[in-house]
Design an enzyme around this catalytic site. Structure first.
Site, PDB file in Angstrom:
ATOM      1  N   ASP A 159       1.070  -1.321   0.054  1.00  0.00           N
ATOM      2  CA  ASP A 159       0.039  -0.343   0.093  1.00  0.00           C
ATOM      3  C   ASP A 159       0.883   1.066  -0.119  1.00  0.00           C
ATOM      4  OD1 ASP A 159      -2.410   0.684  -0.516  1.00  0.00           O
ATOM      5  OD2 ASP A 159      -2.803   0.934   1.769  1.00  0.00           O
ATOM      6  N   GLY A 174      -8.259   8.237   7.560  1.00  0.00           N
ATOM      7  CA  GLY A 174      -8.123   8.415   8.515  1.00  0.00           C
ATOM      8  C   GLY A 174     -10.158   8.907   9.087  1.00  0.00           C
TER       9      GLY A 174
HETATM   10 ZN    ZN Z   1      -5.096   4.530   1.317  1.00  0.00          ZN
END
Ligand code: ZN
Length: 302
Positions: A80, A182
């Protein structure tokens, strides 16, 4: 095990999405695999640069390989948010199935030039590897933010998505469509939710015809996920929700056993708590309520 490219094609036809969950320790990895195994669905395990630095690139690859063989579930491994070719090559050499080559912070011309080079270089190392490119602004940290930034500023347009895919030769695109890495504190408390630009997803899909990934899925309204998948999202990333469950359940487990020092007595409730989050997301991405959503979208399009 079927390759990720074929599987993505199938999810597209079936109108479902593959869940992608980040891990940075064995507790999280065991929870993700246990959930995929229970539902018998494929899953993508993700590890960002920071997560790989902590666990070790080769160590993660070895763990996933052994869990894949033992569980019989299709478990894919994704590097990622990788910000340099050297780090991406390290993952390709370790046998990762996919890499998110993320130069979205650079000017678009530089992002195009370097992503195009990375596609060639990484496929030379590991031919089946899939390369995901990213344009637009979806933030950085999968953590709790005091306030969420205004997502409407850096949205991906269908035209730039089309040009980016054609110019770079990437296999998968990560667009900015109202998603953001987030969660805000109010999202963690369940008082606020993220909302996605469904129409934009459908337009980007139509313009690019490649698999699309939704990053920063944590805290997104369940119905928005269903609509996004019906509009063309094929992979959904969830990280912060797992981290929140990890911390809260760890604190609870430690609080319940104040004198305990044995990790294998403290950590099983943490695996269970994270597994529950993964289960609920996997159920959603793999069909729960999706058929009804497709009918709704089709009748709306008529
Ligand atoms: Zn991401």
């Amino acid at each position: 095990m079927q390759g990720l490219r074929d599987l993505l094609q199938q999810t597209q036809q079936r109108g479902v999405a593959i869940g992608h969950f980040n891990i940075s320790d064995l507790v999280l990895l065991k929870a993700v695999v246990a959930a995929a195994r229970e539902l018998d669905v494929p899953v993508i395990v993700g590890a960002s640069q920071g997560e790989r630095d902590f666990m070790g690139v080769h160590e993660i690859a070895a763990l996933v390989k052994s869990l894949r063989e033992e569980s019989g579930v299709s478990i894919f491994l994704n590097a990622d948010h990788t910000h340099s070719l050297a780090k991406a090559e390290e993952a390709a050499k370790a046998g990762f199935d996919a890499v998110v080559f993320d130069l979205s912070a650079l000017p678009i011309e530089e992002n195009v030039r370097q992503t195009k080079e990375a596609v060639v270089a990484l496929k030379a190392i590991h031919p089946p590897i899939l390369i995901e490119g990213e344009i637009g602004d979806i933030g950085t940290g999968s953590e709790i933010h005091e306030t969420m930034i205004d997502v409407s500023k850096g949205l991906t347009t269908p035209e730039e998505a089309k040009q980016f895919v054609a110019a770079t030769g990437i296999d998968i695109l990560a667009p900015a469509v109202g998603n953001m890495h987030g969660m805000s504190a109010s999202m963690v408390r369940g008082e606020a939710r993220k909302h996605l630009d469904i129409e934009r997803i459908a337009e980007i899909k139509k313009a690019t015809r490649v698999p699309l990934t939704l990053h920063g899925g944590s805290g997104t309204e369940g119905d928005d996920f269903r609509k996004a998948i019906a509009a063309g999202i094929n992979i959904v990333h969830i990280n912060t929700e797992l981290r929140v469950a990890w911390r809260e359940s760890l604190e609870a487990s430690l609080g319940k056993q104040p004198g305990e020092v044995v990790p294998y007595k403290i950590l099983p409730p943490v695996i269970e708590a994270v597994k529950e989050v993964v289960l609920s997301r996997l159920r959603l991405f793999n069909g729960e309520g999706l058929a009804a959503q497709r009918v709704e979208l089709e009748s709306a399009a008529e």
